[in-house]
Design an enzyme around this catalytic site. Structure first.
Site, PDB file in Angstrom:
ATOM      1  N   THR A 269       0.851  -1.195   0.000  1.00 57.18           N
ATOM      2  CA  THR A 269       0.000   0.000   0.000  1.00 57.18           C
ATOM      3  C   THR A 269       0.883   1.240   0.000  1.00 57.18           C
ATOM      4  O   THR A 269       2.069   1.181   0.304  1.00 57.18           O
ATOM      5  CB  THR A 269      -0.894   0.039   1.253  1.00 57.18           C
ATOM      6  OG1 THR A 269      -0.060   0.104   2.422  1.00 57.18           O
ATOM      7  CG2 THR A 269      -1.783  -1.194   1.330  1.00 57.18           C
ATOM      8  N   ASP A 270       0.273   2.377  -0.367  1.00 55.00           N
ATOM      9  CA  ASP A 270       1.006   3.642  -0.316  1.00 55.00           C
ATOM     10  C   ASP A 270       0.202   4.675   0.466  1.00 55.00           C
ATOM     11  O   ASP A 270      -0.872   4.372   0.986  1.00 55.00           O
ATOM     12  CB  ASP A 270       1.353   4.117  -1.736  1.00 55.00           C
ATOM     13  CG  ASP A 270       0.115   4.433  -2.573  1.00 55.00           C
ATOM     14  OD1 ASP A 270      -0.902   4.933  -2.023  1.00 55.00           O
ATOM     15  OD2 ASP A 270       0.159   4.178  -3.792  1.00 55.00           O
ATOM     16  N   ALA A 271       0.736   5.885   0.564  1.00 53.73           N
ATOM     17  CA  ALA A 271       0.132   6.902   1.424  1.00 53.73           C
ATOM     18  C   ALA A 271      -1.249   7.353   0.956  1.00 53.73           C
ATOM     19  O   ALA A 271      -1.942   8.049   1.693  1.00 53.73           O
ATOM     20  CB  ALA A 271       1.064   8.109   1.553  1.00 53.73           C
ATOM     21  N   SER A 272      -1.680   6.968  -0.232  1.00 49.13           N
ATOM     22  CA  SER A 272      -3.060   7.284  -0.617  1.00 49.13           C
ATOM     23  C   SER A 272      -4.007   6.214  -0.088  1.00 49.13           C
ATOM     24  O   SER A 272      -5.215   6.288  -0.320  1.00 49.13           O
ATOM     25  CB  SER A 272      -3.177   7.447  -2.141  1.00 49.13           C
ATOM     26  OG  SER A 272      -2.984   6.214  -2.781  1.00 49.13           O
TER      27      SER A 272
END
Lengths: 138, 138, 138, 138
Positions: D17-20
């Site tokens: 996952t990423d920060a979005s």
């Protein structure tokens, strides 16, 4: 002149963040390794030199995390040669942003050789490589 | 019944290897974290539960590497709750392949909460979560 | 002055390589995204600006690979705004080393907004952002 | 019996996952490659078999993204052999969660050999490997 320390500048890239909004902790280890490889280039060396059959497996590593990094943050990795033995190098590293310490880590590598068709085995660091590094004073 | 340990089975995927032909060491930390999250699911929990505002930042982690992993190797992560305090959990982990220990690691996490518009701050592990974990005997 | 193209310089890092000795293909997409974010910074913007509630999900992307990259190679990502519509930006990208094209790619993103408690939905690119980009001529 | 398609089950891991808050798009390519390698194992093969000197560089790949994946989501990669030529295999892939299509992709690989001390060059797929795959009907 042997090298004892190096400062590596970096910016956080988006895939390094995770769903909690900060840099995933495993990337701190990547940052230290990038700094290590940059320090080796600064010393005129490559950690993976096609011209020799040396390998530098990682023996141990650790990190204490104090403050997070976020997307597009700029920071420095201060890496030092903390100890040099016949076969190993131990680095200490500090990640800093705006002068503040974000994390403190350690990484130990060992010199090894893989004779054709045999398993990897530890060996002495060759003199021409060993001469390029010196343990930092402090 | 609180949980104290968990065995997580995994196969090495290709992008986890590097040009030296073995798994890049940072993936060992990912494997332990995957095992941690699987253990939490086994305990009926999620480490990133959208239903609460808890965070579990990593405080410290370390690994000693003994033997490499290669593409398509199957291995197990044996993760244990080594210590439980009011605010923290410390896990120990062993990676094993065919009964042989490849690496030994440790991971400490802390319970935290981020009140809206404020920085993250450590807090006590809520009783309903704390009750699901128990430090392993050995 | 709106921006139409940008050249992003990069060096291959070790964990980006895989056991076949070259950069794993998924990293080419990361390189283009890094170039995109650098181009946005050059335009005075951030693709993930905490000051607004915009998101820029990726709609489609592709790559053709011609030549490999190896550890410590230095290369450039030439990214261009190939098309700008009311809601989308499409970039084209070339990776080059020593003037030689290594790979050619494309990336389309869409402007979106996530109203609190609702799903993400496409929206027009705000004028102050749209004005910063212009499709390249060629 | 040659293989034409395969369904690979997977759960989203946190560093993907990423920060979005969603899975970073580059991981969709990793998921398809994992499915490819699992299909090869199902066919009794390894894409990186130490017993031969074949390589399978990626020639082209693309993805259209329709819906996001989040941490701990379970999903399937439906991979098919879309086309088989003398030297290449082209796969099509669908990522599905609860029967819903999240993304549609394509991946083309080519058979190659690296004679010692020479560059990699394309070659015909050996008959014993080619016989294990067959283009899917639809």
């Amino acid at each position: 002149m042997p090298i004892s320390e190096y400062v590596y500048h970096r910016r956080v890239q988006f895939p390094e963040t995770d769903a909690s909004g900060i840099v995933h902790f495993t990337n701190f280890f990547k940052y230290v390794e990038e700094a290590e490889h940059a320090m080796w280039r600064e010393a005129g060396l490559s950690i993976a030199d096609p011209a020799n059959d040396l390998r530098w497996p990682r023996v141990a590593t650790s990190f204490e995390f104090k403050r997070p990094l976020r997307f597009e943050d700029e920071f420095d990795v201060h890496i030092k040669v903390a100890e040099k033995t016949r076969k190993t190098l131990r680095y200490s590293a500090e990640l800093k942003k705006d002068g503040e310490v974000l994390a403190v880590g350690s990484l130990t590598i060992i010199c090894a050789r893989r004779p054709p068709g045999q398993p990897l085995r530890a060996c002495d660091i060759p003199p021409d490589i060993s001469a390029r590094f010196e343990a930092a004073r402090s």
